[in-house]
Design a protein around this motif. Structure first.
Motif, PDB file in Angstrom:
ATOM      1  N   TYR A 174       0.884  -1.238   0.067  1.00  0.00           N
ATOM      2  CA  TYR A 174       0.008   0.038  -0.156  1.00  0.00           C
ATOM      3  C   TYR A 174       0.811   1.123  -0.071  1.00  0.00           C
ATOM      4  CZ  TYR A 174      -2.760   3.708   2.162  1.00  0.00           C
ATOM      5  OH  TYR A 174      -3.539   4.696   2.535  1.00  0.00           O
ATOM      6  N   SER A 177       2.073   2.142  -3.564  1.00  0.00           N
ATOM      7  CA  SER A 177       0.713   2.932  -4.196  1.00  0.00           C
ATOM      8  C   SER A 177       0.996   4.289  -3.918  1.00  0.00           C
ATOM      9  CB  SER A 177      -0.501   2.323  -3.939  1.00  0.00           C
ATOM     10  OG  SER A 177      -0.630   0.737  -4.359  1.00  0.00           O
ATOM     11  N   TRP A 181       1.241   7.540  -6.106  1.00  0.00           N
ATOM     12  CA  TRP A 181       0.380   8.434  -6.401  1.00  0.00           C
ATOM     13  C   TRP A 181       1.036  10.073  -5.817  1.00  0.00           C
ATOM     14  CZ3 TRP A 181      -3.660   4.834  -3.567  1.00  0.00           C
ATOM     15  CH2 TRP A 181      -3.777   3.913  -4.330  1.00  0.00           C
ATOM     16  N   ALA A 198       3.240  -2.432  -5.743  1.00  0.00           N
ATOM     17  CA  ALA A 198       2.049  -1.494  -5.485  1.00  0.00           C
ATOM     18  C   ALA A 198       0.682  -1.893  -6.012  1.00  0.00           C
ATOM     19  CB  ALA A 198       2.548  -0.202  -5.845  1.00  0.00           C
ATOM     20  N   VAL A 200      -2.107  -0.713  -7.794  1.00  0.00           N
ATOM     21  CA  VAL A 200      -2.446   0.709  -7.998  1.00  0.00           C
ATOM     22  C   VAL A 200      -3.999   0.776  -8.562  1.00  0.00           C
ATOM     23  CG1 VAL A 200      -0.135   1.561  -8.427  1.00  0.00           C
ATOM     24  CG2 VAL A 200      -1.465   0.383 -10.205  1.00  0.00           C
ATOM     25  N   GLY A 441      -0.799  -4.564  -9.925  1.00  0.00           N
ATOM     26  CA  GLY A 441       0.080  -3.619 -10.176  1.00  0.00           C
ATOM     27  C   GLY A 441       0.554  -3.438 -11.744  1.00  0.00           C
TER      28      GLY A 441
END
Length: 492
Positions: A174, A177, A181, A198, A200, A441
């Protein structure tokens, strides 16, 4: 990722990978489902925790409330003019061991970086509110977490005279991600990101996780997942007859007599046992056995060896032997597989509650942002009995979130971040082929400036851990590749 979203004591972990930043702590949760010679990257005293004042709600200027967020600093590699490396905390306590060990410190030494780690709001010691009531958890989201990171970086850079230094974000699962981001949403602050393992792409139903578990088990022995399926199916049949429940209680060393009154009871029990395999696959042969981070020498090879051992009895008996092996490994006297107990723990809103280590918080995030439910809604996986409906009902039971609200929240997450179709630059996405989370991912280059590093034969966040002599050649190459990318990007 992580680690994935439920509270299972046998998970030997928490959703952290963080469960934080890819580190697992027994007895917490599993968010994104962790021994060997360890090369210690940096020696010295562990980083002392420090505290940073954050806004409770970054998106409401009329709300003046503030709280203290925990962070750590390692200045040992910093050279004047060097970049800033920021390790992002995840769905569990930020582990200061990461300030002393890990691949990112090897990178930091090469480029003279200042290393920071910020604990995620609502996890570890970072308590923004007086309790974990559903009303207070509305301030727990990836968007608020990104705003925390942005404000933290801005103020720390001002205070330390680093406003012109390039920032590289790191995270696994997480937090991976979040690293992607963070670069996407705050490109003026973040120069580059390493988004390891990740997920995403948000999705309510994630049966592909267990499909990867099947393939990963089969890579050791093609018969292994078939034997697991036979055992799981046999257990499901036994559960239908109350007369078998005393024997099942004994076979799996349950803390209390098995009680199957609703579908939730059976689903929770079956998921708990499946978690033995899910967790081992996710973290197969990784290098978590360094100071401050829990690891285990139970691997896919070990589990498949038990499942293939006919001297233990039929597949059902071998399945029970796996459960006992895992309990012995984590020094558990018995297995609490009661959904009633789980419901009580997960609805306890106190910071001292049994699920406050990350379980209540992370599952809330899955119910309001991500889904990620590892259901048995696929014929191409080895387990039975915990369909999507079971997971969705937990959102309603724990937080009064309906199926429709969950679906809308997941759609909004992909709309906001872009899912697989992320549009940015200078983000690298390492993933392992054994890791079930790679299905959500980036495993192929999006552009030359959004490259994927797909590492065959490795598991969740493997490239983040300290290098060791037993590592696969492709894992060594992956670490080197990321290093070269960072050196190249820092010159841009």
């Amino acid at each position: 990722m992580a680690c994935e979203g439920r509270v299972l004591l046998l998970r030997g972990v928490t959703l952290l990978v963080g469960f934080s930043v890819c580190a697992v702590v027994q007895g917490q949760v599993k968010g994104f489902r962790r021994f060997g010679h360890v090369q210690r990257v940096q020696r010295g005293a562990a980083s002392e925790e420090q505290w940073f004042t954050q806004k409770l709600d970054h998106f409401n200027g009329a709300d003046p409330r503030e709280w203290k967020q925990r962070y750590f600093v390692n200045e040992n590699f910093y050279k004047p003019g060097g970049p800033v490396f920021l390790m992002i905390g995840g769905e569990g306590p930020a582990n200061p061991a990461w300030m002393q060990h890990g691949t990112w410190l090897t990178y930091a030494e090469k480029v003279g970086a200042l290393c920071l780690m910020l604990e995620h709001r609502f996890y570890g010691k970072s308590h923004p509110t007086v309790d974990l009531s559903t009303d207070n958890l509305r301030f727990l989201s990836s968007r608020q977490a990104l705003a925390d990171l942005a404000h933290f970086h801005t103020k720390i850079a001002e205070d330390r005279g680093l406003t012109n230094r390039k920032l590289v974000a790191f995270g696994g699962s997480y937090p991976g991600s979040l690293a992607a981001w963070f670069r996407l949403k705050y490109p003026h602050l973040v120069h580059a990101s390493v988004a390891t393992s990740a997920p995403v792409h948000a999705t309510v139903n994630f049966p592909e996780y267990l499909e990867v578990v099947w393939r990963s088990l089969a890579s050791e022995n093609p018969e292994c997942p078939r034997l697991v399926k036979k055992a799981s199916d046999a257990l499901v049949e036994r559960l239908k007859d109350p007369k078998t429940h005393d024997n099942i209680t004994k076979d799996f060393n349950l803390c209390s007599r098995l009680q199957i009154q609703t579908e939730m009871d059976s689903a929770y029990f079956l998921e708990t046992l499946a978690g033995n395999f899910m967790d081992v696959v996710q973290y197969n042969e990784d290098n978590r056995g360094f100071e401050g981070v829990t690891g285990t020498n139970i691997t896919i090879k070990v589990l498949c060896g038990v499942m293939a051992d006919s001297s233990l009895g039929d597949p059902y008996a071998r399945y029970a032997a796996v459960a006992r092996l895992m309990m012995d490994t984590f020094s558990m006297k018995c297995l609490d597989a009661s959904y009633t107990t789980n419901l009580r723990d997960m609805t306890n809103t106190s910071w001292e509650g049994p699920a406050a280590g990350g379980g209540r918080q992370w599952v809330y995030q899955t119910c309001t942002e991500f889904g990620f439910y590892q259901s048995t809604d696929s014929p191409n996986q080895p387990f039975t009995g915990f369909p999507l409906a079971y997971h969705v009902k937990q959102c309603a039971a724990y937080y009064n979130v309906s199926a429709a609200q969950l679906a809308e929240a997941v759609a909004q997450t992909n709309e906001y971040y872009g899912g697989y179709d992320i549009r940015s630059s200078r983000i690298v996405f390492p993933n392992g082929s054994i890791d079930p989370w790679h299905a959500l991912g980036i495993t192929k280059d999006i552009t030359a400036n959004l490259p994927a590093v797909f590492i065959k034969g490795t598991a969740h966040c493997a490239n983040m851990y300290p290098a060791r002599s037993e590592d696969l050649a492709q894992l060594d190459l992956a670490r080197d590749h990321v290093s070269l990318l960072l050196q190249q990007w820092l010159k841009q």
